[in-house]
Design a protein around this motif. Structure first.
Motif, PDB file in Angstrom:
ATOM      1  N   GLU A 163       1.484  -1.341  -2.073  1.00  0.00           N
ATOM      2  CA  GLU A 163       2.254  -2.705  -1.772  1.00  0.00           C
ATOM      3  C   GLU A 163       1.963  -3.019  -0.017  1.00  0.00           C
ATOM      4  OE1 GLU A 163       6.578  -3.837  -1.825  1.00  0.00           O
ATOM      5  OE2 GLU A 163       6.288  -2.253  -3.292  1.00  0.00           O
ATOM      6  N   THR A 164       1.891  -1.967   0.810  1.00  0.00           N
ATOM      7  CA  THR A 164       1.305  -2.136   2.022  1.00  0.00           C
ATOM      8  C   THR A 164      -0.156  -2.749   2.042  1.00  0.00           C
ATOM      9  OG1 THR A 164       0.543  -0.245   2.927  1.00  0.00           O
ATOM     10  CG2 THR A 164       3.156  -0.575   2.614  1.00  0.00           C
ATOM     11  N   CYS A 165      -0.869  -2.445   1.194  1.00  0.00           N
ATOM     12  CA  CYS A 165      -1.960  -2.905   1.289  1.00  0.00           C
ATOM     13  C   CYS A 165      -2.451  -4.397   0.971  1.00  0.00           C
ATOM     14  CB  CYS A 165      -3.182  -2.113   0.170  1.00  0.00           C
ATOM     15  SG  CYS A 165      -3.616  -0.461   1.010  1.00  0.00           S
ATOM     16  N   ASP A 166      -1.409  -5.188   0.444  1.00  0.00           N
ATOM     17  CA  ASP A 166      -1.380  -6.389   0.191  1.00  0.00           C
ATOM     18  C   ASP A 166      -1.795  -7.239   1.610  1.00  0.00           C
ATOM     19  OD1 ASP A 166      -0.914  -9.161  -0.382  1.00  0.00           O
ATOM     20  OD2 ASP A 166       0.882  -9.108  -1.365  1.00  0.00           O
ATOM     21  N   GLU A 167      -2.743  -7.689   1.636  1.00  0.00           N
ATOM     22  CA  GLU A 167      -3.007  -8.406   3.080  1.00  0.00           C
ATOM     23  C   GLU A 167      -2.185  -9.603   3.262  1.00  0.00           C
ATOM     24  OE1 GLU A 167      -7.606  -7.724   2.551  1.00  0.00           O
ATOM     25  OE2 GLU A 167      -7.403  -7.400   4.723  1.00  0.00           O
ATOM     26  N   LYS A 168      -1.692 -10.170   2.311  1.00  0.00           N
ATOM     27  CA  LYS A 168      -0.750 -11.473   2.627  1.00  0.00           C
ATOM     28  C   LYS A 168       0.473 -10.883   3.347  1.00  0.00           C
ATOM     29  CE  LYS A 168      -1.674 -13.525  -1.808  1.00  0.00           C
ATOM     30  NZ  LYS A 168      -2.426 -12.389  -2.238  1.00  0.00           N
ATOM     31  N   ARG A 169       0.844  -9.927   3.049  1.00  0.00           N
ATOM     32  CA  ARG A 169       2.281  -9.454   3.695  1.00  0.00           C
ATOM     33  C   ARG A 169       2.209  -8.303   4.900  1.00  0.00           C
ATOM     34  NH1 ARG A 169       4.708  -6.663  -1.331  1.00  0.00           N
ATOM     35  NH2 ARG A 169       6.618  -6.494  -0.340  1.00  0.00           N
ATOM     36  N   PHE A 170       0.887  -7.575   4.783  1.00  0.00           N
ATOM     37  CA  PHE A 170       0.699  -6.817   5.886  1.00  0.00           C
ATOM     38  C   PHE A 170      -0.349  -6.742   6.601  1.00  0.00           C
ATOM     39  CE2 PHE A 170       3.892  -4.687   2.967  1.00  0.00           C
ATOM     40  CZ  PHE A 170       4.708  -4.238   3.860  1.00  0.00           C
ATOM     41  N   LYS A 171      -0.677  -6.309   7.780  1.00  0.00           N
ATOM     42  CA  LYS A 171      -2.032  -6.147   8.444  1.00  0.00           C
ATOM     43  C   LYS A 171      -1.960  -4.913   9.302  1.00  0.00           C
ATOM     44  CE  LYS A 171      -2.388  -7.972  12.653  1.00  0.00           C
ATOM     45  NZ  LYS A 171      -2.486  -8.851  13.903  1.00  0.00           N
ATOM     46  N   LYS A 172      -3.380  -4.761   9.878  1.00  0.00           N
ATOM     47  CA  LYS A 172      -3.486  -3.516  10.403  1.00  0.00           C
ATOM     48  C   LYS A 172      -2.756  -3.365  11.764  1.00  0.00           C
ATOM     49  CE  LYS A 172      -7.215  -0.969  13.028  1.00  0.00           C
ATOM     50  NZ  LYS A 172      -8.648  -0.254  12.945  1.00  0.00           N
ATOM     51  N   GLU A 226       7.350  -3.497  12.752  1.00  0.00           N
ATOM     52  CA  GLU A 226       7.433  -2.234  12.610  1.00  0.00           C
ATOM     53  C   GLU A 226       6.132  -1.557  11.856  1.00  0.00           C
ATOM     54  OE1 GLU A 226      10.773  -0.626  10.404  1.00  0.00           O
ATOM     55  OE2 GLU A 226      10.738   1.212  11.604  1.00  0.00           O
ATOM     56  N   THR A 227       5.724  -0.570  12.467  1.00  0.00           N
ATOM     57  CA  THR A 227       4.390   0.036  12.204  1.00  0.00           C
ATOM     58  C   THR A 227       4.760   0.909  10.838  1.00  0.00           C
ATOM     59  OG1 THR A 227       3.331   0.092  14.180  1.00  0.00           O
ATOM     60  CG2 THR A 227       2.833   1.911  12.439  1.00  0.00           C
ATOM     61  N   VAL A 228       3.928   0.790   9.793  1.00  0.00           N
ATOM     62  CA  VAL A 228       4.058   1.646   8.636  1.00  0.00           C
ATOM     63  C   VAL A 228       2.873   2.508   8.653  1.00  0.00           C
ATOM     64  CG1 VAL A 228       4.213   1.782   6.026  1.00  0.00           C
ATOM     65  CG2 VAL A 228       5.212  -0.270   7.394  1.00  0.00           C
ATOM     66  N   ILE A 229       2.997   3.945   8.479  1.00  0.00           N
ATOM     67  CA  ILE A 229       1.888   4.857   8.201  1.00  0.00           C
ATOM     68  C   ILE A 229       1.589   5.035   6.783  1.00  0.00           C
ATOM     69  CG2 ILE A 229       0.827   6.984   8.672  1.00  0.00           C
ATOM     70  CD1 ILE A 229       2.252   7.022  11.452  1.00  0.00           C
ATOM     71  N   ASN A 230       0.357   4.630   6.384  1.00  0.00           N
ATOM     72  CA  ASN A 230       0.108   5.374   5.056  1.00  0.00           C
ATOM     73  C   ASN A 230      -0.465   6.577   4.862  1.00  0.00           C
ATOM     74  OD1 ASN A 230       0.584   2.564   3.420  1.00  0.00           O
ATOM     75  ND2 ASN A 230      -1.275   1.754   4.774  1.00  0.00           N
ATOM     76  N   LEU A 231       0.303   7.329   4.464  1.00  0.00           N
ATOM     77  CA  LEU A 231       0.006   8.650   4.518  1.00  0.00           C
ATOM     78  C   LEU A 231      -1.002   9.197   3.527  1.00  0.00           C
ATOM     79  CD1 LEU A 231       0.716  10.914   6.711  1.00  0.00           C
ATOM     80  CD2 LEU A 231       2.887  11.550   5.152  1.00  0.00           C
ATOM     81  N   LEU A 232      -2.229   8.820   3.693  1.00  0.00           N
ATOM     82  CA  LEU A 232      -3.199   9.649   2.668  1.00  0.00           C
ATOM     83  C   LEU A 232      -3.202  10.698   2.091  1.00  0.00           C
ATOM     84  CD1 LEU A 232      -6.370   7.031   3.768  1.00  0.00           C
ATOM     85  CD2 LEU A 232      -4.577   6.564   2.472  1.00  0.00           C
ATOM     86  N   ALA A 233      -2.967  11.706   3.224  1.00  0.00           N
ATOM     87  CA  ALA A 233      -3.035  13.297   2.795  1.00  0.00           C
ATOM     88  C   ALA A 233      -1.945  13.415   1.764  1.00  0.00           C
ATOM     89  CB  ALA A 233      -2.648  13.830   4.007  1.00  0.00           C
ATOM     90  N   LYS A 234      -0.981  12.640   1.457  1.00  0.00           N
ATOM     91  CA  LYS A 234       0.092  12.594   0.592  1.00  0.00           C
ATOM     92  C   LYS A 234      -0.283  11.552  -0.676  1.00  0.00           C
ATOM     93  CE  LYS A 234       3.065  14.843   0.076  1.00  0.00           C
ATOM     94  NZ  LYS A 234       3.435  16.421  -0.249  1.00  0.00           N
TER      95      LYS A 234
END
Ligand code: HEM
Length: 462
Positions: free
Chosen positions: A61-70, A353-361
């Motif tokens: 969901e957070t990879c949707d560039e219409k809703r989220f950015k770096k 608000e910053t969202v951390i995508n925890l790839l390690a999980k």
């Protein structure tokens, strides 16, 4: 649907959850908290909070560039003191230099351009093989250090025709030392306790001095290139000659310097981490090791490795992708929502608000990868299953980040990693030095900590 509160570990007045993260290994704390609190949790720090997500569904969901950015936050924000709106640290297209550099550099990082860099990559890789051959089988090799020399020397040569000659130098090149210290301090600043500024005077001065070394070196290379009559092809020449298709503008000198330093920073520890973890995994999995080496023997044999060989190594491709799944050198990347958002149908995240995508999980999510998700199995990442995975579960494998802010250096890293794997497996047999604990060292990236191995020449050096 009903909203559900995002779990928050208990914190302290003023500093919030700052003490929840081990400063030497924040990733370890983050994954442990994910094990405790589940798919999502929030941490609070002085002046800001972050939300950490750990499943494929939420990362998707957070990879949707219409809703989220770096999100350029914490350490990345500090790195901006040195490299400003360079590609990696720019906030986004609203900073014009990002778009100009992105459009000029995309073709320069394309597969055809990267092919032209093969001979120089091969030059540096052979120097590594020669060094290890001379060590002989009795000398334990500090794997990550030598891979970092390799990746730095390769980047400096291929991006700007500059030779650090790191292999035989007992002291580090001043640029490399300044870069290491600069990155370390940028990381520490992101976790600073809110103390008065004078407490940090000495480290702040050193920070500025290190930045000056980086920029003076880049300036020197740029001026020398412009003064000379050099017709070599590299990333610097692409930046000097390129004109943006959209605005008609050229890159400014400042932007070129920002990006020269950016390539060295973004490209060296990541690629070195990938190679180090690849050898760790192969040495832990003798069957995979045998298959990889057999592939090189069959495809390349004893002669020199050419660029065309690299497209015929499907198993090693699977090895590298699987390493990036279980040991992503950048184990998390951060985004923020443009507006207030609800993810997972029930968790509210505030605008900005910053969202951390925890790839390690998330890259070990059993709903995507099954009950053996934590195991290293290169077969599942070979071309066919990998393509199927990307269709069935988009955004389940994100070691190169997302969308337009994803890694521009991916073809560069891939060519280099394939070449080095092939060359080392062709020439040597490796054994792990006893005593390696499997621990991880974290800076801006992660890599195996204190891993040594020995290299035994198979025949002569090819
Ligand atoms: C961006 C990973 C190699 C240059 C990124 C991002 C990731 C990543 C995760 C996104 C960061 C974020 O969202 O904040 C990797 C890995 C590599 C690698 C795992 C090696 C295995 C390289 C190399 C170069 C490079 C070799 C340069 C030659 C960049 C740049 C960006 C970037 C310039 C920023 C792109 C933009 O936002 O416009 N990389 N990288 N990377 N990488 Fe890489």
């Amino acid at each position: 649907a009903e909203l559900v509160d995002i779990p928050e570990p208990p914190g302290w007045p003023f500093v919030g959850n700052i003490t929840a993260l081990n400063p030497d290994f924040p990733l370890g704390s983050m994954t442990a908290l994910a094990d405790q609190y589940g798919e999502i949790y929030r941490l609070r720090f002085p002046g800001r909070s972050i939300v950490l997500v750990s499943t494929h569904a939420l990362v998707h969901e957070t990879c949707d560039e219409k809703r989220f950015k770096k999100s350029v936050n914490a350490a990345l924000k500090e790195v901006r003191h040195g490299i400003h709106d360079g590609l990696f640290t720019a906030t986004g297209p609203e900073e014009e230099n990002w778009g100009i550099a992105h459009r000029i550099l995309m073709p320069a990082f394309g597969p055809l351009s990267i092919r032209k860099m093969y001979d120089e990559m091969h030059d540096i890789a052979s120097q590594l093989a020669l060094k290890w051959a001379r060590y002989g089988s009795d000398t334990p090799i500090m794997v990550t250090d030598d891979f970092t020399r390799l990746t730095l020397d390769t980047l400096a040569l291929c991006s700007m025709g500059y030779r650090f000659n790191s292999y035989y130098s007992p002291i580090m090149h001043p640029f490399i030392e300044a870069m290491g210290d600069f990155l370390l301090e940028a990381g520490q600043r992101g976790r600073r306790l809110p103390l008065p500024a004078f407490m940090y005077q000495a480290v702040d001065k050193k920070f500025e001095d290190d930045i000056k070394v980086l920029r003076d070196t880049a300036r020197g290379v740029l001026d020398a290139r412009r003064a000379g009559n050099d017709d070599r092809y590299d990333l610097l020449s692409a930046m000097l000659k390129g004109r943006d298709s959209k605005t008609g503008k050229k890159m400014t000198d400042e932007s070129i310097m920002d990006n020269l330093i950016t390539f060295l920073i973004a490209g060296h520890e990541t690629t070195s981490g990938l190679l180090s973890f690849a050898f760790e995994q192969l040495l832990r999995h003798p069957e995979a090791y045998q298959k990889a080496q057999r592939e090189v023997d069959e495809v390349v044999g004893k002669g020199p490795i050419t660029v065309d060989h690299l497209s015929k190594l499907p198993y090693i491709n699977g090895v590298l992708r699987e390493v990036l799944r279980v040991n992503a050198p950048i184990p998390a990347f951060t985004v923020l929502p443009f507006e207030d958002e609800i993810i997972g149908g029930k968790y509210k995240i505030e605008k900005g608000e910053t969202v951390i995508n925890l790839l390690a999980k998330s890259q070990l999510d059993p709903l995507v990868f099954g009950d053996d998700a934590t195991e290293f199995k290169p077969e599942r990442m070979m071309d066919e299953p990998f393509d199927k995975l990307m269709k069935e579960f988009p955004n389940s494998w994100k070691p190169f980040g997302n969308g337009m802010r994803g890694c521009i250096g991916r073809p560069f890293a891939w060519q280099e990693a394939l070449l080095v794997m092939a060359m080392l497996l062709q020439n040597f047999n490796f054994v792990m030095e006893p005593g390696f604990s499997g621990a991880i060292k974290q800076t801006l990236t992660i890599k195996p900590k204190d891993m040594y191995m020995r290299a035994i020449l198979r025949d002569g050096l090819t």
